[in-house]
Design a protein around this motif. Sequence first.
Motif, PDB file in Angstrom:
ATOM      1  N   PHE A   1       0.922  -1.244   0.009  1.00  0.00           N
ATOM      2  CA  PHE A   1      -0.091  -0.091   0.015  1.00  0.00           C
ATOM      3  C   PHE A   1       1.050   1.247   0.077  1.00  0.00           C
ATOM      4  N   LEU A   2       1.666   1.240   0.888  1.00  0.00           N
ATOM      5  CA  LEU A   2       2.799   2.446   0.906  1.00  0.00           C
ATOM      6  C   LEU A   2       3.486   2.598  -0.560  1.00  0.00           C
ATOM      7  N   LYS A   3       3.810   1.772  -1.270  1.00  0.00           N
ATOM      8  CA  LYS A   3       4.633   1.684  -2.637  1.00  0.00           C
ATOM      9  C   LYS A   3       3.447   2.547  -3.428  1.00  0.00           C
ATOM     10  N   THR A   4       2.042   2.196  -3.486  1.00  0.00           N
ATOM     11  CA  THR A   4       1.365   2.699  -4.379  1.00  0.00           C
ATOM     12  C   THR A   4       0.420   4.071  -3.613  1.00  0.00           C
ATOM     13  N   GLY A   5       0.630   4.078  -2.645  1.00  0.00           N
ATOM     14  CA  GLY A   5      -0.046   5.286  -1.910  1.00  0.00           C
ATOM     15  C   GLY A   5      -1.446   4.885  -1.781  1.00  0.00           C
ATOM     16  N   ILE A   6      -1.975   3.749  -1.858  1.00  0.00           N
ATOM     17  CA  ILE A   6      -3.443   3.760  -1.781  1.00  0.00           C
ATOM     18  C   ILE A   6      -3.915   3.511  -0.248  1.00  0.00           C
ATOM     19  N   GLN A   7      -5.121   4.189  -0.167  1.00  0.00           N
ATOM     20  CA  GLN A   7      -5.699   4.175   1.377  1.00  0.00           C
ATOM     21  C   GLN A   7      -7.120   3.638   1.047  1.00  0.00           C
ATOM     22  N   PRO A   8      -7.851   3.189   2.306  1.00  0.00           N
ATOM     23  CA  PRO A   8      -8.843   2.552   2.171  1.00  0.00           C
ATOM     24  C   PRO A   8      -9.878   3.347   1.554  1.00  0.00           C
ATOM     25  N   GLU A   9      -9.894   4.554   1.807  1.00  0.00           N
ATOM     26  CA  GLU A   9     -10.837   5.762   1.391  1.00  0.00           C
ATOM     27  C   GLU A   9     -10.669   5.832  -0.262  1.00  0.00           C
ATOM     28  N   ASP A  10      -9.621   5.499  -0.743  1.00  0.00           N
ATOM     29  CA  ASP A  10      -9.363   5.557  -2.334  1.00  0.00           C
ATOM     30  C   ASP A  10     -10.368   4.697  -3.113  1.00  0.00           C
ATOM     31  N   ILE A  11     -10.989   3.751  -2.447  1.00  0.00           N
ATOM     32  CA  ILE A  11     -11.724   2.645  -2.953  1.00  0.00           C
ATOM     33  C   ILE A  11     -13.070   3.191  -3.276  1.00  0.00           C
ATOM     34  N   LYS A  12     -13.507   3.719  -4.227  1.00  0.00           N
ATOM     35  CA  LYS A  12     -14.884   4.211  -4.274  1.00  0.00           C
ATOM     36  C   LYS A  12     -15.798   3.544  -5.037  1.00  0.00           C
ATOM     37  N   SER A  13     -15.359   2.586  -5.922  1.00  0.00           N
ATOM     38  CA  SER A  13     -16.248   1.820  -6.790  1.00  0.00           C
ATOM     39  C   SER A  13     -15.626   0.523  -7.009  1.00  0.00           C
ATOM     40  N   ALA A  14     -16.277  -0.399  -7.601  1.00  0.00           N
ATOM     41  CA  ALA A  14     -15.898  -1.796  -7.738  1.00  0.00           C
ATOM     42  C   ALA A  14     -14.686  -1.836  -8.487  1.00  0.00           C
ATOM     43  N   ALA A  15     -14.648  -1.111  -9.494  1.00  0.00           N
ATOM     44  CA  ALA A  15     -13.272  -1.070 -10.454  1.00  0.00           C
ATOM     45  C   ALA A  15     -12.073  -0.492  -9.877  1.00  0.00           C
ATOM     46  N   ASP A  16     -12.230   0.131  -8.617  1.00  0.00           N
ATOM     47  CA  ASP A  16     -10.993   0.384  -8.019  1.00  0.00           C
ATOM     48  C   ASP A  16     -10.274  -0.836  -7.339  1.00  0.00           C
ATOM     49  N   ILE A  17     -11.004  -1.705  -7.274  1.00  0.00           N
ATOM     50  CA  ILE A  17      -9.993  -3.125  -6.797  1.00  0.00           C
ATOM     51  C   ILE A  17      -9.022  -3.184  -7.677  1.00  0.00           C
ATOM     52  N   ARG A  18      -8.835  -2.800  -8.893  1.00  0.00           N
ATOM     53  CA  ARG A  18      -7.825  -3.092  -9.650  1.00  0.00           C
ATOM     54  C   ARG A  18      -6.551  -2.013  -9.138  1.00  0.00           C
ATOM     55  N   ARG A  19      -6.798  -1.199  -8.517  1.00  0.00           N
ATOM     56  CA  ARG A  19      -5.654  -0.171  -7.974  1.00  0.00           C
ATOM     57  C   ARG A  19      -4.967  -1.242  -6.843  1.00  0.00           C
ATOM     58  N   LEU A  20      -5.673  -2.356  -6.289  1.00  0.00           N
ATOM     59  CA  LEU A  20      -4.912  -3.121  -5.368  1.00  0.00           C
ATOM     60  C   LEU A  20      -3.954  -4.017  -5.720  1.00  0.00           C
ATOM     61  N   PRO A  21      -3.014  -4.489  -5.073  1.00  0.00           N
ATOM     62  CA  PRO A  21      -2.195  -5.525  -5.620  1.00  0.00           C
ATOM     63  C   PRO A  21      -2.606  -7.177  -5.513  1.00  0.00           C
ATOM     64  N   PHE A  22      -1.956  -7.717  -6.620  1.00  0.00           N
ATOM     65  CA  PHE A  22      -2.516  -9.232  -6.592  1.00  0.00           C
ATOM     66  C   PHE A  22      -1.685 -10.025  -5.382  1.00  0.00           C
ATOM     67  N   THR A  23      -2.328 -11.104  -5.086  1.00  0.00           N
ATOM     68  CA  THR A  23      -1.589 -12.173  -4.141  1.00  0.00           C
ATOM     69  C   THR A  23      -1.275 -13.153  -4.781  1.00  0.00           C
ATOM     70  N   THR A  24      -0.304 -14.156  -4.725  1.00  0.00           N
ATOM     71  CA  THR A  24      -0.172 -15.157  -5.260  1.00  0.00           C
ATOM     72  C   THR A  24       0.175 -16.112  -4.565  1.00  0.00           C
ATOM     73  N   ALA A  25       0.306 -17.370  -4.844  1.00  0.00           N
ATOM     74  CA  ALA A  25       0.619 -18.720  -4.009  1.00  0.00           C
ATOM     75  C   ALA A  25       1.981 -18.476  -3.574  1.00  0.00           C
ATOM     76  N   ALA A  26       3.108 -17.969  -4.373  1.00  0.00           N
ATOM     77  CA  ALA A  26       4.308 -17.854  -4.051  1.00  0.00           C
ATOM     78  C   ALA A  26       4.378 -16.828  -2.785  1.00  0.00           C
ATOM     79  N   ASP A  27       3.618 -15.964  -2.825  1.00  0.00           N
ATOM     80  CA  ASP A  27       3.560 -14.777  -1.476  1.00  0.00           C
ATOM     81  C   ASP A  27       2.913 -15.537  -0.328  1.00  0.00           C
ATOM     82  N   LEU A  28       1.982 -16.483  -0.364  1.00  0.00           N
ATOM     83  CA  LEU A  28       1.611 -17.409   0.680  1.00  0.00           C
ATOM     84  C   LEU A  28       2.862 -18.113   1.276  1.00  0.00           C
ATOM     85  N   ARG A  29       3.408 -18.707   0.311  1.00  0.00           N
ATOM     86  CA  ARG A  29       4.574 -19.746   0.539  1.00  0.00           C
ATOM     87  C   ARG A  29       5.727 -18.780   1.532  1.00  0.00           C
TER      88      ARG A  29
END
Length: 429
Positions: free
Chosen positions: A40-68
């Motif tokens: 979040f810090l890298k992209t500067g995104i804050q919870p309040e920035d999520i204003k519509s369903a399409a804003d989900i695309r501003r959030l990062p992906f999580t992968t199986a490798a991240d879980l491992r």
Amino acid sequence: MFWHQEIETLHRPALDALQLERLRETVRRLERVPFYRGKFLKTGIQPEDIKSAADIRRLPFTTAADLRENYPDGLLAVAREEVLRLHTSSGTTGKPKALFFSRRDVDTAAELIARAVCMTGVTRRDVFQNMMSYGLFTGGLVMHYGAEKVGCLVIPAGPGTSERQLLLMQDFRTTVIHILPSYALYFADFLEKKGIDPRKNLALRKAFVGAEPHTEETRRKIEEALGLDVYNSYGLTEMNGPGVAFECEGKCGMHLWEDNFVLEIIHPATGEPVDDGQTGELVLTSINREAMPLLRYRTRDLTSIIPGPCACGRTHRRIHRITGRSDDMLIVRGVNIFPQQIERVLMAMPQIGRNYVIQLEGLDDMTVKVELSPAGFDGEVGHLTELQNQVAEKLRAEIWIRPKVELVACGSLPVAEGKAKRVIDKRSL
Ligand SMILES: [Zn+2]
């Protein structure tokens, strides 16, 4: 039949608003997790920035490798003492993926199963034999708690021997089973050999199958062989286990519980959304979890959104059955092939049995070994060669290359204890 009619048929605008609110809440929750906070810090995104369903695309992906990489508890979003349960998913390589449940997460997971169980017409009068493995695998416990919530008599059979499964079915008049599709096919053969006609000798009426991608032809084969209705289900450990999406009585795609998960279908290579009806990779965000929500998790499962409303009245959108995994794709002689394409051809042929293996050897040689159905061979060698050619030709029409086909006796291929291993890749590439 509905378990929670209000939420299952919630008007789309209200459902969208609920999703948005829960998504914001989830982002806020994840600010406590160093892995996500860093992103979040890298992209500067804050919870309040999520204003519509399409804003989900501003959030990062999580992968199986991240879980491992964050194993065992790097993605935990609550204090350790809030955690009630742990499940893991065993990958084929390296460390497992761990998922934590808070008390509320355990309840929610059961609630989603209860909705699914009810929508197929199962009631508290049913006897539910859960033939999935109990333990770290979610298919046992999560399903068990959901069926109990509905009030079924639940038999925690686990993946015991077929003899024992049959004994339980006979003695307790089991009406519903939860079973791997590959095992359901094997079990049907087992009953046939024992001379048991499930329509006459057993009380089975419904089966939930899941945990392995399978085709519509396989569903029909199971329904025919066991004399029951088969409902497809979808889940993954990272999102509670079973209960993410289930079929209603219409059997026309799986309703994905959108009050709990945000659904995206993307192009696996570009990450861009694809249109409704187009196949792509399923990406899920858990928006109603406390212990370990995940943002935009790349499931690697390939599916599509089924456009339009469902006759049952549920407003949660439907996904098509999983047609493969983006990692399962085989590249043989330059052609992209999914094992499910081969399965579809085999299961549509009545002379062909229920077990098969795809073997890759040498540079790029493909052999499909498949069992004959018990009535598939009349003893004439000439007929066998003819059938072999017929299978090879049908496969060529589907996958563009002509594999070698070996027909083997019914029951001669190995049966997996857990998920079936359909591809053996011994290529020297
Ligand atoms: Zn429906």
